[in-house]
Design a protein around this motif. Structure first.
Motif, short mmCIF file in Angstrom:
data_model
loop_
_atom_site.label_atom_id
_atom_site.label_comp_id
_atom_site.label_asym_id
_atom_site.label_seq_id
_atom_site.Cartn_x
_atom_site.Cartn_y
_atom_site.Cartn_z
N SER A 123 64.99 -35.93 55.94
CA SER A 123 66.36 -35.42 56.13
C SER A 123 67.08 -35.19 54.81
N ILE A 149 60.69 -36.03 65.18
CA ILE A 149 61.27 -37.20 64.49
C ILE A 149 62.74 -36.96 64.14
N SER A 188 57.17 -45.75 59.22
CA SER A 188 57.72 -45.65 60.57
C SER A 188 58.40 -44.30 60.78
N ARG A 189 58.63 -43.96 62.03
CA ARG A 189 59.32 -42.71 62.35
C ARG A 189 60.72 -42.70 61.75
N ASP A 190 61.40 -43.85 61.78
CA ASP A 190 62.75 -43.92 61.20
C ASP A 190 62.72 -43.63 59.71
N LYS A 191 61.73 -44.18 59.02
CA LYS A 191 61.62 -43.94 57.58
C LYS A 191 61.23 -42.49 57.30
N PHE A 198 62.14 -39.95 59.17
CA PHE A 198 63.38 -39.20 59.37
C PHE A 198 64.29 -39.30 58.15
N LYS A 199 64.47 -40.53 57.64
CA LYS A 199 65.36 -40.72 56.49
C LYS A 199 64.86 -39.94 55.28
#
Length: 310
Positions: free
Chosen positions: A69, A88, A60-63, A65-66
């Protein structure tokens, strides 16, 4: 993550991961390995990559990003990757730079015996490999025939053809060996007495670059074969199987007119495109020189900025 050379040392200042295809496809394997390094307190950076797009069904986009980052430094080699990361939410510690191979110096060697002779209109360099068959749902024999037909047509037009393997054993596995396509085509063309050359296996990348610099035009599938041409001021017709070749044509030319999708490639289309470039060679060469000069200028600015920040 396959066969690590040695083991991370706590005194290492920074681990830099290189290679344009390192995160292509499913990046989860790489993320898991890198997070293991980070848990040991090591700084990890990515250098000279193309990134995205990734299947959000896989990650996912959230994963994304994490994961991204957590890197201390990311340098990408095209605006597409830069914009993708920004999309993202990754904006800090990201730098846009040219692929390091643009700065690799060509190495002189005795290439003349391998070059085609009596090339009234110059030499066209060609890099083909099994990826062409895999991407177009064809077999190697069909791609070899496509290459032979293309070479015959170019030679009929007064060009010499230089076949350029850019990946071969032991650096590449046998199923990915460029010569499995190039050598059978070469042998058939030589049998017909046609004006063709084939570079030998075993030469290094700077030597391949020197050979490519002898061409007036180049067409290739391997990204770093095309970079060797671009950085030698040789115009390139890219044979694309992924986003990355589209990205770099946008960087250098500002368009995708000199790109062909290998999944639908035919010899007639390839010859027609190469002849069009040859007939406008001065214009295309100026575009190439200017585009590469802009890339190098921007990279120099980014390196200065990087030095200031680190």
């Amino acid at each position: 993550y396959r066969k690590p050379i040695g083991y991370p040392d706590k005194d290492w200042d920074l681990i830099l991961e290189v290679g344009g295809d390192t995160f292509v496809g499913n990046p989860l394997i790489k993320f898991h390995y890198d997070q293991w390094l980070m848990k040991k307190g090591l700084k990890v950076g990515l250098w000279g990559l193309n990134l995205g797009p990734y299947n959000i069904q896989v990650i996912s986009r959230d994963k994304q990003f994490k994961a991204f980052s957590k890197y201390n430094l990311i340098t990408v080699r095209d605006k597409y990757s830069h914009h993708y990361l920004a999309g993202i939410g990754i904006k800090n510690n990201v730098y846009l730079m040219a692929d390091p191979a643009f700065e690799m110096e060509a190495e002189f060697w005795g290439v003349e015996p391998y070059l085609p002779t009596k090339c009234g209109r110059g030499i066209v360099g060609i890099n083909f490999n099994p990826i062409a068959a895999q991407s177009g749902k064809r077999n190697n024999k069909e791609i070899i025939k496509l290459l032979i037909d293309t070479s015959r047509s170019l030679i009929d037009q007064g060009f010499g053809v230089l076949l350029v393997p850019h990946c071969f054993p032991p650096s590449c596995p046998s199923y990915d060996d460029d010569t499995t396509i190039l050598k059978p085509a070469f042998l058939q063309l030589k049998k017909e007495g046609l004006n063709v050359g084939l570079l030998p296996n075993g030469i290094n990348s700077p030597q391949v670059k020197y050979a490519i610099s002898k061409c007036i035009l180049f067409t290739g599938i391997r990204m770093h074969s095309t970079i060797a041409a671009w950085s030698s001021d040789v115009p390139v017709l890219s044979l694309s199987y992924s986003q990355k070749s589209l990205n770099y044509n946008n960087e250098i030319y500002g368009h995708q007119e000199y790109v062909l999708d290998i999944s639908t490639l035919t010899s007639k289309l390839l010859v027609r495109s190469l002849l069009s470039m040859a007939n406008n060679l001065h214009k295309v060469k100026q575009e190439t020189k200017q585009g590469v000069a802009n890339l190098r200028r921007h990279t120099k600015d980014m390196i200065y900025k990087l030095k200031q920040n680190y």
